[in-house]
Design a protein around this motif. Sequence first.
Motif, PDB file in Angstrom:
ATOM      1  N   LEU A   1      29.544 108.049  49.190  1.00 33.51           N
ATOM      2  CA  LEU A   1      30.837 108.611  49.574  1.00 33.51           C
ATOM      3  C   LEU A   1      31.916 108.000  48.689  1.00 33.51           C
ATOM      4  N   VAL A   2      32.842 108.829  48.232  1.00 31.18           N
ATOM      5  CA  VAL A   2      33.950 108.361  47.405  1.00 31.18           C
ATOM      6  C   VAL A   2      35.252 108.600  48.155  1.00 31.18           C
TER       7      VAL A   2
ATOM      8  N   ARG B   1      35.746 110.079  60.139  1.00 32.46           N
ATOM      9  CA  ARG B   1      35.162 111.213  60.872  1.00 32.46           C
ATOM     10  C   ARG B   1      34.817 112.355  59.919  1.00 32.46           C
ATOM     11  N   VAL B   2      35.747 112.682  59.033  1.00 37.13           N
ATOM     12  CA  VAL B   2      35.514 113.775  58.087  1.00 37.13           C
ATOM     13  C   VAL B   2      34.410 113.405  57.098  1.00 37.13           C
ATOM     14  N   ALA B   3      34.431 112.161  56.615  1.00 38.52           N
ATOM     15  CA  ALA B   3      33.422 111.716  55.652  1.00 38.52           C
ATOM     16  C   ALA B   3      32.026 111.756  56.261  1.00 38.52           C
TER      17      ALA B   3
ATOM     18  N   ALA C   1      28.668 114.164  55.224  1.00 37.76           N
ATOM     19  CA  ALA C   1      27.320 113.678  54.956  1.00 37.76           C
ATOM     20  C   ALA C   1      26.307 114.289  55.923  1.00 37.76           C
ATOM     21  N   ALA C   2      26.656 114.363  57.200  1.00 36.67           N
ATOM     22  CA  ALA C   2      25.736 114.907  58.197  1.00 36.67           C
ATOM     23  C   ALA C   2      25.430 116.376  57.932  1.00 36.67           C
ATOM     24  N   ASP C   3      26.431 117.117  57.492  1.00 35.35           N
ATOM     25  CA  ASP C   3      26.219 118.544  57.216  1.00 35.35           C
ATOM     26  C   ASP C   3      25.216 118.760  56.087  1.00 35.35           C
TER      27      ASP C   3
ATOM     28  N   ALA D   1      30.314 100.889  60.006  1.00 33.35           N
ATOM     29  CA  ALA D   1      29.862 100.641  61.371  1.00 33.35           C
ATOM     30  C   ALA D   1      28.955 101.772  61.846  1.00 33.35           C
ATOM     31  N   ALA D   2      29.300 103.002  61.498  1.00 29.28           N
ATOM     32  CA  ALA D   2      28.518 104.154  61.944  1.00 29.28           C
ATOM     33  C   ALA D   2      27.170 104.232  61.252  1.00 29.28           C
TER      34      ALA D   2
END
Length: 260
Positions: free
Chosen positions: A25-26, A32-34, A38-40, A66-67
């Motif tokens: 991720l950059v 939440r959006v990031a 990634a999940a999508d 953390a997530a």
Amino acid sequence: MLFDRRRYHRDNYVYLLAEGDDAVLVDPGDARVALALAADHGVRPRFVLHTHGHADHSGGSAEVRAALGAPEVEVYGHRGDAAWFAPDVDVAGRRTLALGALRVGVQEVPGHTPGSVLYSWRGKLLTGDTLFWAGCGNCRHGGDPARLAESFLGPIAALDGALEVHPGHDYAEANLPFALALEPENAAARARLEAVRAARAAGAEPPASELAEERAVNPFLRVGTPAIRGALAARAPGAALEGDAERFVALRALRDRFEA
């Protein structure tokens, strides 16, 4: 290979890069959006890169870690921006990062902040708040326009024109009127503004530009051209305009005062 971006806040972008099981991720300023991005795509990033330290770009890193599992996620950035965040890995002096299967190029470009960097990967250039579509970052929050001029006239000028420019914000519709105020006959800038407005009207993101296109449109990449030199002479009488660096600084000051 996977490359995607997603808008957050009003005009910020977070980017996702992936090869095989490795993902990056950059500038996840909004965790939440990031994480949703990634999940999508069904990937679990192990690396976070920051182009600079300002909170709207770096503020989501702790929540992302953390997530995803803090010990497994490494955060990369430049120590010059330690006033805003503390990366796990300092990219100062590095030209390439090995992030699992990804090989990411690094270019130090101080000016918007002391620790601003560009990242390049597979023909994509992630420019943060240094180089925007048709513009450049301001220097109001810990920056230095003279250092930004050096970055534009040195490392950025030497980059391959085929690189796609992917900035940290979508400011195209705000920047292009300034470019056209300086160069009303610049057909490339007018065409780009029409394309950006058409994308917005269709509810789509603006298409990325190539660096070669930016060199035809972006006044901060054109400070040595007769058109920009003439526009500066007319709009900044008395300013020090002996060289391109001085012209760049004067141009940045004009942009700070510009209202469409």
